[in-house]
Scaffold this motif. Sequence first.
Motif, mmCIF file in Angstrom:
data_model
loop_
_atom_site.group_PDB
_atom_site.id
_atom_site.type_symbol
_atom_site.label_atom_id
_atom_site.label_comp_id
_atom_site.label_asym_id
_atom_site.label_seq_id
_atom_site.Cartn_x
_atom_site.Cartn_y
_atom_site.Cartn_z
ATOM 1 N N ALA A 88 34.183 42.593 -85.215
ATOM 2 C CA ALA A 88 34.022 43.714 -84.284
ATOM 3 C C ALA A 88 34.729 43.449 -82.968
ATOM 4 O O ALA A 88 34.745 42.314 -82.479
ATOM 5 N N GLU A 89 35.290 44.515 -82.401
ATOM 6 C CA GLU A 89 35.765 44.479 -81.026
ATOM 7 C C GLU A 89 34.807 45.314 -80.180
ATOM 8 O O GLU A 89 34.800 46.543 -80.275
ATOM 9 N N PRO A 90 33.955 44.654 -79.399
ATOM 10 C CA PRO A 90 33.000 45.399 -78.593
ATOM 11 C C PRO A 90 33.699 46.195 -77.494
ATOM 12 O O PRO A 90 34.733 45.777 -76.966
ATOM 13 N N THR B 101 29.611 39.290 -78.464
ATOM 14 C CA THR B 101 30.150 38.559 -79.608
ATOM 15 C C THR B 101 30.918 39.482 -80.551
ATOM 16 O O THR B 101 30.625 40.676 -80.665
ATOM 17 N N ARG B 102 31.866 38.898 -81.261
ATOM 18 C CA ARG B 102 32.608 39.651 -82.288
ATOM 19 C C ARG B 102 31.957 39.508 -83.659
ATOM 20 O O ARG B 102 32.313 40.230 -84.585
ATOM 21 N N GLY B 103 31.030 38.586 -83.796
ATOM 22 C CA GLY B 103 30.350 38.426 -85.073
ATOM 23 C C GLY B 103 29.433 37.225 -85.080
ATOM 24 O O GLY B 103 29.798 36.162 -84.576
ATOM 25 N N PHE C 38 28.016 33.032 -92.489
ATOM 26 C CA PHE C 38 29.361 33.270 -91.986
ATOM 27 C C PHE C 38 29.318 34.505 -91.091
ATOM 28 O O PHE C 38 28.428 35.337 -91.215
ATOM 29 N N GLU C 39 30.326 34.636 -90.211
ATOM 30 C CA GLU C 39 30.206 35.568 -89.098
ATOM 31 C C GLU C 39 31.140 36.765 -89.147
ATOM 32 O O GLU C 39 31.201 37.540 -88.189
ATOM 33 N N GLY D 206 23.969 42.770 -76.112
ATOM 34 C CA GLY D 206 24.763 42.194 -77.198
ATOM 35 C C GLY D 206 25.393 43.257 -78.072
ATOM 36 O O GLY D 206 25.006 44.428 -78.042
ATOM 37 N N THR D 207 26.338 42.845 -78.860
ATOM 38 C CA THR D 207 27.119 43.748 -79.708
ATOM 39 C C THR D 207 26.269 44.330 -80.838
ATOM 40 O O THR D 207 25.477 43.625 -81.463
ATOM 41 N N ASP D 208 26.476 45.604 -81.103
ATOM 42 C CA ASP D 208 25.708 46.314 -82.132
ATOM 43 C C ASP D 208 26.353 46.121 -83.507
ATOM 44 O O ASP D 208 26.741 47.088 -84.167
ATOM 45 N N TRP D 209 26.461 44.867 -83.935
ATOM 46 C CA TRP D 209 27.020 44.553 -85.254
ATOM 47 C C TRP D 209 26.750 43.098 -85.584
ATOM 48 O O TRP D 209 26.720 42.258 -84.684
#
Length: 389
Positions: free
Chosen positions: A309-311, A248-250, A93-94, A269-272
């Motif tokens: 997350a909101e990048p 991406t947000r997740g 799951f994300e 890419g997003t750090d999460w």
Amino acid sequence: MNILLEGIFYNGHGLAEGNRILLRFLDQAGYQVRIAARDRQEKNLVLTPQETRYISSFEHTELSSHDLYLYNGVGSHVRHRPEFCVNIARTTFETDRIPAFWVPELNKFDEVWVQSSFNLRSFRASGVNVPLRLIPNFFDMSLYEPRGPALKLPVSEPFIFLSVFDLKERKGYDVLLEAYLNEFSAADHVALVVKIRDHTKSDKVEELIARHPKPARDRPSVYVIDQMLTTSEMLGLYRASDAFVLPTRGEGWGRPFFEAMLMELPCIGTDWSGQTDFMHGENSFLVAVERFRQIANHENDMFNGHYWAEPSISDLQRNMRMVLKRKVEAKRKGRTARAELLEKYAMPKTAAKVVAEIAKYATRIREVNEARWQTTSNLLPYRSLVSDM
């Protein structure tokens, strides 16, 4: 050992590709495998006839005993099978947690496989108390060769940013388009190529572009590919591009990042979330998280109330500009990424983890089957007596 493997196998989804590879792992290990394919109606979409024949042959395998049930797919569909000696679920799951209704069912399993450290934490925090095992994603890494034919694109600009995603809010494509259109202009001679899955929703991309305040004549180019591509065409698309970007947000894992990195593309890419297992500052360009936002009014109610997350749009712009300006450094990171992934995530290592997790249950399965056989044997004279009366 007799194994029932359930999931999707035939379509172009990453889960289906993963199940095809998992099936080969189990087959090559010598297990007797039957598959329960949830997508039988999609047999002829993306696979070669040879691959389809191989996969579908396992739909008819006779299992002599109910040893191990392995479900690999979306957690909403997971169901414990009490007739099997051992039950294993593999899912993901994300967001920062998993849907609450998944937890009671997953806790009936002997163990749950997850793809990332991110999911180890989120599943445990959500209340999954059975053993969790980290089994990285499944890839046919031999396919991902950076050198080879590039897909011919109707693009005249000398530098191409590529993004691959489903048109879902989670993928952050709105953030991507805003940052790209903010940062670049027609004078930068760059292009953004987006590959989407659903051709019926491409107007969403066009609407976001049209709403941007920058005058149309000054906007950098955006190209949309909304048709199905074969594996070889997708590899050609990666080869035709200069960098990969997805705010991406997740992610549970981050398959497009992994593929692009195997193809030596500099990745932004997003750090999460899941991709941070294999993305770091030395092999990619990480976008800072501006904040964590609670999800509301999502079309899929499973996400509502969770956080993702909101990048940072400004940091995304900075990273995209850096990749364009520092091409030598960016390419070096791309080469580093490919080398790291080939070493750390080599499929023989992953296959060995899968086999080890299953093999440890051999004694239990043998004992349970012997007990079941003994119980059945003890009933036979009684049944015979009843039939003679």
